[in-house]
Write a protein that holds these residues in place. Structure first.
Motif, mmCIF file in Angstrom:
data_model
loop_
_atom_site.group_PDB
_atom_site.id
_atom_site.type_symbol
_atom_site.label_atom_id
_atom_site.label_comp_id
_atom_site.label_asym_id
_atom_site.label_seq_id
_atom_site.Cartn_x
_atom_site.Cartn_y
_atom_site.Cartn_z
ATOM 1 N N ARG A 43 0.848 -1.199 0.000
ATOM 2 C CA ARG A 43 0.000 0.000 0.000
ATOM 3 C C ARG A 43 0.887 1.254 0.000
ATOM 4 N NH1 ARG A 43 -3.942 -2.354 4.724
ATOM 5 N NH2 ARG A 43 -5.624 -3.176 3.394
ATOM 6 N N GLU A 44 1.896 1.246 0.855
ATOM 7 C CA GLU A 44 2.816 2.379 0.945
ATOM 8 C C GLU A 44 3.598 2.571 -0.357
ATOM 9 O OE1 GLU A 44 5.060 1.117 4.352
ATOM 10 O OE2 GLU A 44 3.454 1.673 5.746
ATOM 11 N N THR A 45 3.932 1.483 -1.018
ATOM 12 C CA THR A 45 4.668 1.572 -2.274
ATOM 13 C C THR A 45 3.841 2.288 -3.335
ATOM 14 O OG1 THR A 45 5.983 -0.402 -1.787
ATOM 15 C CG2 THR A 45 5.792 0.226 -4.117
ATOM 16 N N LEU A 46 2.558 1.962 -3.437
ATOM 17 C CA LEU A 46 1.719 2.639 -4.428
ATOM 18 C C LEU A 46 1.613 4.133 -4.110
ATOM 19 C CD1 LEU A 46 0.027 2.555 -6.969
ATOM 20 C CD2 LEU A 46 -1.927 1.822 -5.565
ATOM 21 N N ALA A 47 1.445 4.471 -2.852
ATOM 22 C CA ALA A 47 1.399 5.893 -2.467
ATOM 23 C C ALA A 47 2.711 6.580 -2.840
ATOM 24 C CB ALA A 47 1.125 6.027 -0.974
ATOM 25 N N TRP A 48 3.826 5.926 -2.582
ATOM 26 C CA TRP A 48 5.153 6.467 -2.887
ATOM 27 C C TRP A 48 5.324 6.715 -4.382
ATOM 28 C CZ3 TRP A 48 9.650 3.191 -4.387
ATOM 29 C CH2 TRP A 48 10.853 3.902 -4.403
ATOM 30 N N LYS A 49 4.819 5.795 -5.206
ATOM 31 C CA LYS A 49 4.935 5.943 -6.654
ATOM 32 C C LYS A 49 4.172 7.166 -7.166
ATOM 33 C CE LYS A 49 7.657 2.669 -7.673
ATOM 34 N NZ LYS A 49 8.939 2.963 -8.305
ATOM 35 N N CYS A 50 3.183 7.623 -6.406
ATOM 36 C CA CYS A 50 2.362 8.765 -6.822
ATOM 37 C C CYS A 50 2.858 10.095 -6.267
ATOM 38 C CB CYS A 50 0.913 8.537 -6.382
ATOM 39 S SG CYS A 50 0.145 7.115 -7.184
ATOM 40 N N GLU A 51 3.793 10.057 -5.350
ATOM 41 C CA GLU A 51 4.255 11.276 -4.677
ATOM 42 C C GLU A 51 4.915 12.267 -5.610
ATOM 43 O OE1 GLU A 51 6.869 10.658 -1.370
ATOM 44 O OE2 GLU A 51 5.178 10.125 -0.119
ATOM 45 N N GLY A 52 4.635 13.548 -5.351
ATOM 46 C CA GLY A 52 5.319 14.630 -6.037
ATOM 47 C C GLY A 52 4.825 14.920 -7.445
ATOM 48 N N LEU A 53 3.761 14.280 -7.871
ATOM 49 C CA LEU A 53 3.232 14.509 -9.207
ATOM 50 C C LEU A 53 1.999 15.395 -9.144
ATOM 51 C CD1 LEU A 53 3.491 10.894 -10.697
ATOM 52 C CD2 LEU A 53 5.055 12.819 -11.059
ATOM 53 N N THR A 54 1.747 16.101 -10.214
ATOM 54 C CA THR A 54 0.547 16.925 -10.319
ATOM 55 C C THR A 54 -0.653 16.040 -10.649
ATOM 56 O OG1 THR A 54 0.775 17.275 -12.698
ATOM 57 C CG2 THR A 54 1.948 18.835 -11.236
ATOM 58 N N ASP A 55 -1.833 16.603 -10.487
ATOM 59 C CA ASP A 55 -3.038 15.864 -10.873
ATOM 60 C C ASP A 55 -2.974 15.453 -12.343
ATOM 61 O OD1 ASP A 55 -3.975 16.188 -8.301
ATOM 62 O OD2 ASP A 55 -5.784 17.285 -8.866
ATOM 63 N N ALA A 56 -2.519 16.368 -13.192
ATOM 64 C CA ALA A 56 -2.422 16.061 -14.626
ATOM 65 C C ALA A 56 -1.474 14.888 -14.871
ATOM 66 C CB ALA A 56 -1.965 17.296 -15.408
ATOM 67 N N GLN A 57 -0.334 14.883 -14.185
ATOM 68 C CA GLN A 57 0.600 13.766 -14.347
ATOM 69 C C GLN A 57 -0.008 12.467 -13.830
ATOM 70 O OE1 GLN A 57 3.814 15.783 -12.240
ATOM 71 N NE2 GLN A 57 5.118 15.524 -14.058
ATOM 72 N N LEU A 58 -0.709 12.517 -12.720
ATOM 73 C CA LEU A 58 -1.324 11.318 -12.149
ATOM 74 C C LEU A 58 -2.461 10.784 -13.023
ATOM 75 C CD1 LEU A 58 -1.268 12.480 -8.455
ATOM 76 C CD2 LEU A 58 -0.080 10.466 -9.354
ATOM 77 N N ARG A 59 -3.074 11.652 -13.817
ATOM 78 C CA ARG A 59 -4.137 11.230 -14.738
ATOM 79 C C ARG A 59 -3.580 10.735 -16.067
ATOM 80 N NH1 ARG A 59 -6.888 15.988 -12.715
ATOM 81 N NH2 ARG A 59 -5.991 17.181 -14.447
ATOM 82 N N THR A 60 -2.289 10.930 -16.312
ATOM 83 C CA THR A 60 -1.686 10.610 -17.603
ATOM 84 C C THR A 60 -1.604 9.113 -17.837
ATOM 85 O OG1 THR A 60 -0.377 12.632 -17.557
ATOM 86 C CG2 THR A 60 0.395 10.874 -19.024
ATOM 87 N N ALA A 61 -2.210 8.686 -18.930
ATOM 88 C CA ALA A 61 -2.064 7.294 -19.389
ATOM 89 C C ALA A 61 -0.790 7.277 -20.236
ATOM 90 C CB ALA A 61 -3.286 6.875 -20.192
ATOM 91 N N SER A 62 0.310 6.908 -19.609
ATOM 92 C CA SER A 62 1.619 7.140 -20.221
ATOM 93 C C SER A 62 2.170 5.973 -21.026
ATOM 94 C CB SER A 62 2.627 7.535 -19.128
ATOM 95 O OG SER A 62 2.740 6.511 -18.182
ATOM 96 N N VAL A 63 1.403 4.901 -21.157
ATOM 97 C CA VAL A 63 1.877 3.757 -21.941
ATOM 98 C C VAL A 63 0.787 3.375 -22.948
ATOM 99 C CG1 VAL A 63 2.902 1.446 -21.834
ATOM 100 C CG2 VAL A 63 3.183 2.987 -19.905
ATOM 101 N N PRO A 64 0.603 4.205 -24.003
ATOM 102 C CA PRO A 64 -0.431 3.936 -25.000
ATOM 103 C C PRO A 64 -0.233 2.560 -25.630
ATOM 104 C CG PRO A 64 0.564 6.098 -25.341
ATOM 105 C CD PRO A 64 1.371 5.401 -24.295
ATOM 106 N N PRO A 65 -1.306 1.895 -26.014
ATOM 107 C CA PRO A 65 -2.684 2.368 -26.051
ATOM 108 C C PRO A 65 -3.448 2.174 -24.738
ATOM 109 C CG PRO A 65 -2.600 0.197 -27.019
ATOM 110 C CD PRO A 65 -1.169 0.564 -26.627
ATOM 111 N N SER A 66 -2.781 1.716 -23.704
ATOM 112 C CA SER A 66 -3.444 1.499 -22.422
ATOM 113 C C SER A 66 -3.958 2.807 -21.838
ATOM 114 C CB SER A 66 -2.465 0.862 -21.431
ATOM 115 O OG SER A 66 -3.041 0.780 -20.157
ATOM 116 N N GLU A 67 -5.116 2.748 -21.166
ATOM 117 C CA GLU A 67 -5.676 3.900 -20.458
ATOM 118 C C GLU A 67 -5.184 3.967 -19.013
ATOM 119 O OE1 GLU A 67 -9.987 4.933 -21.735
ATOM 120 O OE2 GLU A 67 -9.862 2.738 -21.596
ATOM 121 N N LEU A 68 -4.325 3.039 -18.627
ATOM 122 C CA LEU A 68 -3.862 2.935 -17.254
ATOM 123 C C LEU A 68 -3.060 4.165 -16.841
ATOM 124 C CD1 LEU A 68 -4.058 0.791 -15.013
ATOM 125 C CD2 LEU A 68 -1.861 -0.084 -15.797
ATOM 126 N N SER A 69 -3.390 4.698 -15.660
ATOM 127 C CA SER A 69 -2.685 5.851 -15.093
ATOM 128 C C SER A 69 -2.469 5.585 -13.610
ATOM 129 C CB SER A 69 -3.509 7.126 -15.269
ATOM 130 O OG SER A 69 -4.687 7.057 -14.475
#
Length: 170
Positions: A26-52
């Motif tokens: 659980r802590e690891t997932l929170a850590w992976k999200c730290e320091g990013l903006t909402d826009a970055q956290l919403r970014t599906a960065s591995v197209p064509p996947s919608e995963l963010s």
């Protein structure tokens, strides 16, 4: 806010070990999200996947609710983000979706999960049952499954985070 990850004890009893590994993931997932903006956290960065990253957190809120409220306790809670019309709704983000809301919802579900699990022994069976077999699950099975679920998605989070801003780490 800096997430502190606690390494699970190497010589703990079984329950402490299972809970330790679940908390670590659980802590690891929170850590992976730290320091990013909402826009970055919403970014599906591995197209064509919608995963963010935000989608993963919203998904894990649904998973926590499903296993620790619906299955373990037998509650009928209903979904948070998805619907019959949009079965992957937690991954379909809009500009209005925020990290503050996603994180608060996820943390609330984790809090309820901890509280519900505290009332069960590892061998005690869930009040809810499998949709497939109709059989209940032991808390041990649920913990093991949740560790697997987080570990798999934390692998996804590693790749997503690296694509968003280049940050890597265990």
């Amino acid at each position: 806010m800096t997430t502190q990850r606690t390494e699970p004890a190497q010589n703990a009893d079984e329950r402490t070990m299972l809970e330790g590994w679940l908390e670590y993931h659980r802590e690891t997932l929170a850590w992976k999200c730290e320091g990013l903006t909402d826009a970055q956290l919403r970014t599906a960065s591995v197209p064509p996947s919608e995963l963010s990253l935000m989608g993963l957190v919203r998904h894990m809120a649904e998973v926590e609710r499903g296993w620790f409220r619906e299955t373990l306790m037998g509650e009928e809670t209903g979904p948070i983000y998805y619907s019959e019309e949009d079965r992957d709704g937690e991954f379909h983000l809009t500009e209005e979706d925020t990290w503050q809301e996603a994180r608060a919802t996820w943390q609330a579900e984790i809090g309820i999960a901890r509280s519900n699990a505290a009332g069960f022994g590892l061998d005690e069976l869930s009040r809810g049952t499998s949709r497939h077999s109709g059989d209940p699950f032991s808390l041990r099975w649920i913990y093991t499954h949740m560790i697997e679920e987080y570990a798999r998605h934390n692998g996804h989070a590693d790749l997503l985070r690296e694509r968003v801003d280049g940050v890597t780490g265990d």
